[in-house]
Design a protein around this motif. Structure first.
Motif, PDB file in Angstrom:
ATOM      1  N   HIS A   1      -5.431  11.356 -10.639  1.00 12.54           N
ATOM      2  CA  HIS A   1      -4.546  11.691  -9.395  1.00 12.54           C
ATOM      3  C   HIS A   1      -4.833  12.959  -9.032  1.00 12.54           C
ATOM      4  N   TYR A   2      -4.988  13.946  -9.835  1.00 12.84           N
ATOM      5  CA  TYR A   2      -5.297  15.496  -9.593  1.00 12.84           C
ATOM      6  C   TYR A   2      -6.747  15.586  -9.276  1.00 12.84           C
ATOM      7  N   LEU A   3      -7.469  14.712 -10.242  1.00 12.41           N
ATOM      8  CA  LEU A   3      -9.036  15.129  -9.785  1.00 12.41           C
ATOM      9  C   LEU A   3      -9.146  14.657  -8.421  1.00 12.41           C
ATOM     10  N   GLN A   4      -8.428  13.402  -7.946  1.00  6.46           N
ATOM     11  CA  GLN A   4      -8.859  13.028  -6.712  1.00  6.46           C
ATOM     12  C   GLN A   4      -8.100  13.976  -5.525  1.00  6.46           C
ATOM     13  N   SER A   5      -6.937  14.600  -5.899  1.00  6.60           N
ATOM     14  CA  SER A   5      -6.293  15.453  -5.078  1.00  6.60           C
ATOM     15  C   SER A   5      -7.275  16.696  -4.700  1.00  6.60           C
ATOM     16  N   GLY A   6      -7.868  17.233  -5.803  1.00  6.77           N
ATOM     17  CA  GLY A   6      -8.529  18.485  -5.754  1.00  6.77           C
ATOM     18  C   GLY A   6      -9.880  18.185  -5.039  1.00  6.77           C
ATOM     19  N   LYS A   7     -10.432  17.003  -5.344  1.00  7.95           N
ATOM     20  CA  LYS A   7     -11.477  16.389  -4.479  1.00  7.95           C
ATOM     21  C   LYS A   7     -11.572  16.385  -2.936  1.00  7.95           C
ATOM     22  N   ASN A   8     -10.218  15.890  -2.528  1.00 11.88           N
ATOM     23  CA  ASN A   8      -9.759  15.784  -1.125  1.00 11.88           C
ATOM     24  C   ASN A   8      -9.701  16.997  -0.545  1.00 11.88           C
ATOM     25  N   ASN A   9      -9.657  18.276  -1.291  1.00 12.68           N
ATOM     26  CA  ASN A   9      -9.031  19.393  -0.606  1.00 12.68           C
ATOM     27  C   ASN A   9     -10.144  20.488  -0.769  1.00 12.68           C
ATOM     28  N   LEU A  10     -11.206  20.194  -1.356  1.00  8.89           N
ATOM     29  CA  LEU A  10     -12.497  20.859  -1.707  1.00  8.89           C
ATOM     30  C   LEU A  10     -12.854  21.771  -0.580  1.00  8.89           C
ATOM     31  N   THR A  11     -13.186  21.181   0.672  1.00  8.10           N
ATOM     32  CA  THR A  11     -13.655  21.898   1.705  1.00  8.10           C
ATOM     33  C   THR A  11     -12.782  22.273   2.697  1.00  8.10           C
ATOM     34  N   SER A  12     -11.588  21.823   2.737  1.00  7.78           N
ATOM     35  CA  SER A  12     -10.509  22.327   3.566  1.00  7.78           C
ATOM     36  C   SER A  12      -9.512  23.204   3.284  1.00  7.78           C
TER      37      SER A  12
END
Length: 112
Positions: A23-34
């Motif tokens: 969950h946190y890996l994907q959360s981090g991924k989803n926010n990497l650029t923004s």
């Protein structure tokens, strides 16, 4: 009956740790650029949960679900070069997919 319930609880707790890591890996991924702050928060949480995977056990064998070598490899991968600053979405997906497969869920299920 009690011992059977203990095994069920152990299995579920192990899975919860894995689900939260993904969950946190994907959360981090989803926010990497923004939003780097949110991304790094998620990745830091993921790092801790990934480290905790070494304490989970397969109920059938009594062995760790993932080896310490594999877990250390994930952690090393997250810290390559400039760490979270340089991690890629592809790397986060690869780690997420491997953890999910080992524990019997999908990264999409972990997102909820």
């Amino acid at each position: 009956v009690r011992d059977e319930q203990v095994e069920i609880i152990r299995e579920k707790i192990s899975k919860v740790i894995a689900v939260r890591a993904v969950h946190y890996l994907q959360s981090g991924k989803n926010n990497l650029t923004s939003d780097k702050a949110s991304a790094f928060h998620g990745l830091s949480e993921a790092f801790g949960f990934i480290n905790s995977l070494r304490f989970t056990r397969d109920n059938l064998t009594g062995s760790p679900v993932l080896s310490s070598t594999k877990i250390d490899g994930y952690m090393d991968t997250l810290m390559v070069d400039n760490g979270f600053w340089d991690v890629t979405p592809a790397t986060l997906d690869m780690i997420s997919d491997e953890i999910s497969a080992a524990y019997g869920f999908t990264k999409e299920q972990a997102a909820n």
